[in-house]
Design a protein around this motif. Structure first.
Motif, PDB file in Angstrom:
ATOM      1  N   ALA A   1      13.404  11.265  -2.034  1.00  0.00           N
ATOM      2  CA  ALA A   1      11.853  10.682  -2.362  1.00  0.00           C
ATOM      3  C   ALA A   1      12.093  10.253  -3.842  1.00  0.00           C
ATOM      4  N   THR A   2      13.038  10.647  -4.582  1.00  0.00           N
ATOM      5  CA  THR A   2      13.007  10.374  -6.334  1.00  0.00           C
ATOM      6  C   THR A   2      13.892   8.843  -6.015  1.00  0.00           C
ATOM      7  N   HIS A   3      14.924   8.700  -5.388  1.00  0.00           N
ATOM      8  CA  HIS A   3      15.472   7.182  -5.090  1.00  0.00           C
ATOM      9  C   HIS A   3      14.258   6.149  -4.900  1.00  0.00           C
ATOM     10  N   SER A   4      13.048   6.441  -3.723  1.00  0.00           N
ATOM     11  CA  SER A   4      12.777   5.278  -3.501  1.00  0.00           C
ATOM     12  C   SER A   4      12.222   5.067  -4.667  1.00  0.00           C
ATOM     13  N   VAL A   5      10.920   6.061  -5.682  1.00  0.00           N
ATOM     14  CA  VAL A   5      10.090   5.249  -6.364  1.00  0.00           C
ATOM     15  C   VAL A   5      10.932   4.811  -7.316  1.00  0.00           C
ATOM     16  N   GLN A   6      11.909   5.544  -7.672  1.00  0.00           N
ATOM     17  CA  GLN A   6      12.658   4.853  -8.956  1.00  0.00           C
ATOM     18  C   GLN A   6      13.616   3.077  -8.322  1.00  0.00           C
ATOM     19  N   HIS A   7      13.507   3.226  -7.101  1.00  0.00           N
ATOM     20  CA  HIS A   7      14.088   2.202  -7.371  1.00  0.00           C
ATOM     21  C   HIS A   7      12.812   0.721  -6.409  1.00  0.00           C
ATOM     22  N   SER A   8      11.236   1.257  -6.760  1.00  0.00           N
ATOM     23  CA  SER A   8       9.841   0.642  -6.559  1.00  0.00           C
ATOM     24  C   SER A   8       9.809   0.427  -7.814  1.00  0.00           C
ATOM     25  N   TYR A   9      10.054   0.921  -8.562  1.00  0.00           N
ATOM     26  CA  TYR A   9       9.728   0.497 -10.653  1.00  0.00           C
ATOM     27  C   TYR A   9      10.247  -0.354 -10.608  1.00  0.00           C
ATOM     28  N   VAL A  10      12.304  -0.468  -9.802  1.00  0.00           N
ATOM     29  CA  VAL A  10      13.336  -1.899  -9.784  1.00  0.00           C
ATOM     30  C   VAL A  10      12.320  -2.855  -9.405  1.00  0.00           C
ATOM     31  N   LEU A  11      11.048  -3.023  -7.828  1.00  0.00           N
ATOM     32  CA  LEU A  11      10.746  -4.517  -7.472  1.00  0.00           C
ATOM     33  C   LEU A  11       9.758  -4.657  -8.383  1.00  0.00           C
ATOM     34  N   ASP A  12       9.012  -3.317  -9.090  1.00  0.00           N
ATOM     35  CA  ASP A  12       7.794  -4.010 -10.041  1.00  0.00           C
ATOM     36  C   ASP A  12       8.462  -4.614 -11.431  1.00  0.00           C
ATOM     37  N   HIS A  13       9.816  -3.997 -11.085  1.00  0.00           N
ATOM     38  CA  HIS A  13      10.379  -4.930 -13.060  1.00  0.00           C
ATOM     39  C   HIS A  13      10.703  -6.807 -12.913  1.00  0.00           C
ATOM     40  N   LEU A  14      10.900  -7.105 -11.367  1.00  0.00           N
ATOM     41  CA  LEU A  14      11.269  -8.013 -10.800  1.00  0.00           C
ATOM     42  C   LEU A  14      10.099  -8.760 -10.408  1.00  0.00           C
ATOM     43  N   ALA A  15       9.501  -8.324 -10.223  1.00  0.00           N
ATOM     44  CA  ALA A  15       7.522  -8.913  -9.538  1.00  0.00           C
ATOM     45  C   ALA A  15       7.507  -9.277 -11.468  1.00  0.00           C
ATOM     46  N   GLU A  16       7.880  -8.732 -12.565  1.00  0.00           N
ATOM     47  CA  GLU A  16       6.929  -9.468 -13.633  1.00  0.00           C
ATOM     48  C   GLU A  16       8.311 -10.326 -14.490  1.00  0.00           C
ATOM     49  N   GLN A  17       9.163 -10.041 -13.910  1.00  0.00           N
ATOM     50  CA  GLN A  17      10.057 -11.215 -14.102  1.00  0.00           C
ATOM     51  C   GLN A  17      10.102 -13.095 -12.932  1.00  0.00           C
ATOM     52  N   ARG A  18       8.703 -12.620 -12.900  1.00  0.00           N
ATOM     53  CA  ARG A  18       7.837 -13.918 -11.413  1.00  0.00           C
ATOM     54  C   ARG A  18       9.148 -13.901 -10.337  1.00  0.00           C
ATOM     55  N   LEU A  19       9.366 -12.580  -9.467  1.00  0.00           N
ATOM     56  CA  LEU A  19       9.977 -12.877  -8.697  1.00  0.00           C
ATOM     57  C   LEU A  19      10.179 -11.341  -7.804  1.00  0.00           C
ATOM     58  N   PRO A  20       8.593 -12.178  -6.990  1.00  0.00           N
ATOM     59  CA  PRO A  20       7.855 -11.079  -6.435  1.00  0.00           C
ATOM     60  C   PRO A  20       8.924 -11.138  -5.035  1.00  0.00           C
ATOM     61  N   THR A  21       8.746  -9.980  -4.255  1.00  0.00           N
ATOM     62  CA  THR A  21       9.329  -9.534  -3.305  1.00  0.00           C
ATOM     63  C   THR A  21       9.055  -9.082  -1.526  1.00  0.00           C
ATOM     64  N   GLU A  22       7.478  -9.213  -1.791  1.00  0.00           N
ATOM     65  CA  GLU A  22       6.253  -8.684  -0.936  1.00  0.00           C
ATOM     66  C   GLU A  22       6.594  -9.064   0.455  1.00  0.00           C
ATOM     67  N   ALA A  23       7.450 -10.611   0.471  1.00  0.00           N
ATOM     68  CA  ALA A  23       7.151 -11.413   1.275  1.00  0.00           C
ATOM     69  C   ALA A  23       8.642 -10.918   2.277  1.00  0.00           C
ATOM     70  N   TYR A  24       9.520 -10.392   1.822  1.00  0.00           N
ATOM     71  CA  TYR A  24      10.745  -9.621   2.622  1.00  0.00           C
ATOM     72  C   TYR A  24      10.447  -8.006   2.690  1.00  0.00           C
ATOM     73  N   THR A  25       9.794  -7.105   1.997  1.00  0.00           N
ATOM     74  CA  THR A  25       9.796  -6.242   1.891  1.00  0.00           C
ATOM     75  C   THR A  25       8.067  -5.379   3.327  1.00  0.00           C
ATOM     76  N   ARG A  26       7.692  -6.537   3.197  1.00  0.00           N
ATOM     77  CA  ARG A  26       6.641  -5.885   4.150  1.00  0.00           C
ATOM     78  C   ARG A  26       7.107  -6.001   6.030  1.00  0.00           C
ATOM     79  N   HIS A  27       8.691  -6.640   5.906  1.00  0.00           N
ATOM     80  CA  HIS A  27       9.155  -6.633   6.711  1.00  0.00           C
ATOM     81  C   HIS A  27      10.040  -5.358   6.818  1.00  0.00           C
TER      82      HIS A  27
END
Length: 306
Positions: free
Chosen positions: A82-108
């Motif tokens: 559960a902790t791993h899941s949360v911490q890697h989710s924060y990296v996704l937020d960081h990628l989005a802030e760097q103009r690399l959104p990931t929702e088009a992949y992660t929804r699959h």
């Protein structure tokens, strides 16, 4: 990396409430190595949903666990995942802030874990609830075979240090990798405990790996291709290629294909047990030195004293 069973005696498993600060981590956190960066970044795409699913599946099976020691390990495993899941989710937020959104992949990825591998068999497949749970436990155990191998690799990956990889990302990966080695046997032991007996239990374990290995490879190549294609700093000038991947492997920036591939036939041995994977001693030593894990332990100690 395989070997004899680890010499460390039984080791308690529990979550560490770590935190990471991402503001200064660059998009290409391995300098001048976008392919290596994004191949590893696929972890952040897969793990938030995947590890939430691990927790759900093991929670569903927990009432079947009659061994108190295994039950304690499973609860610790669930807390770590559960902790791993949360911490890697924060990296996704960081990628989005760097103009690399990931929702088009992660929804699959979400669809895979929430629908295709959800609590009920998809498309009305006529499988009993018990057999469906056993199959999903076998899938978790097979995935955990690869996470243990990857975890041990990243703890030994001096090439990442030589390349000047971002220290925060390295600590995240190595903290996570060390915990994967630490709990490497739990999902397997739970499957063995809940998966029946004899040849059917072994056959289902093999089936889990036969499903996991190609799907995981496909998801990884697709994820790396997605990240490189949408990387704003590359501007569409680069695509994922096996040649670039292999050059990164040669530099020690990615795990060798042989190290990943040989994990599969090991898993198929009837006598196999994950305690043969990696080094628990190396994992425990890193967890004692990890900046994030040390800070988490200090916070727990301060809270206990207040």
């Amino acid at each position: 990396m395989s070997g004899a069973a680890d010499p460390i005696a039984r080791h308690p498993i529990g979550p560490r409430r770590v935190a990471f600060e991402w503001k200064t981590t660059p998009l290409h956190w391995i300098p001048d190595e976008p392919t290596a960066t994004h191949v590893i970044n696929v972890l952040h795409l897969l793990l938030p949903a995947g590890e939430r699913w691990f927790v759900r599946v093991l929670k569903e099976g927990l009432p079947l666990v009659t061994d108190p020691e295994l039950r304690s390990d499973v609860k610790g495993f669930m807390g770590q995942e559960a902790t791993h899941s949360v911490q890697h989710s924060y990296v996704l937020d960081h990628l989005a802030e760097q103009r690399l959104p990931t929702e088009a992949y992660t929804r699959h990825v979400d669809f895979l874990f929430e629908k295709l591998l959800g609590e009920a068999p998809p498309f009305g497949v006529p499988v009993t609830a018990r057999e469906w749970l056993r199959f999903r436990l076998a899938v978790v155990a097979a995935i955990e075979q690869f996470t243990a191998v990857l975890g041990d690799w990243v703890l030994r990956a001096d090439g990442l240090d030589r390349a000047g990889a971002d220290e925060i990302m390295l600590d995240l990966l190595r903290w996570h990798g060390a915990e994967e080695v630490e709990h490497r046997s739990v999902a397997f032991d739970m499957y063995q405990h809940c998966g029946g007996t004899g040849l059917p239990r072994y056959a289902r374990r093999v089936e889990g790996m036969v499903v996991v290995a190609p799907v995981l490879a496909w998801l990884w190549v697709w994820g790396a291709s997605y990240l490189i294609r949408n990387d704003p700093e590359l501007g569409g000038r680069q695509r994922y290629s096996l040649g670039a991947h292999n050059r990164a492997v040669a530099k020690g920036l990615l795990p060798p294909w042989r190290e990943l591939g040989t994990a599969i036939p090991r898993y198929f041995r009837r006598s196999y047990h994950p305690s043969q994977e990696g080094s628990l001693r190396r994992a425990v030593e890193y967890l004692a030195a990890s900046p994030a894990a040390r800070a988490a332990a200090g916070a727990v100690g301060r809270a206990a004293m207040s």
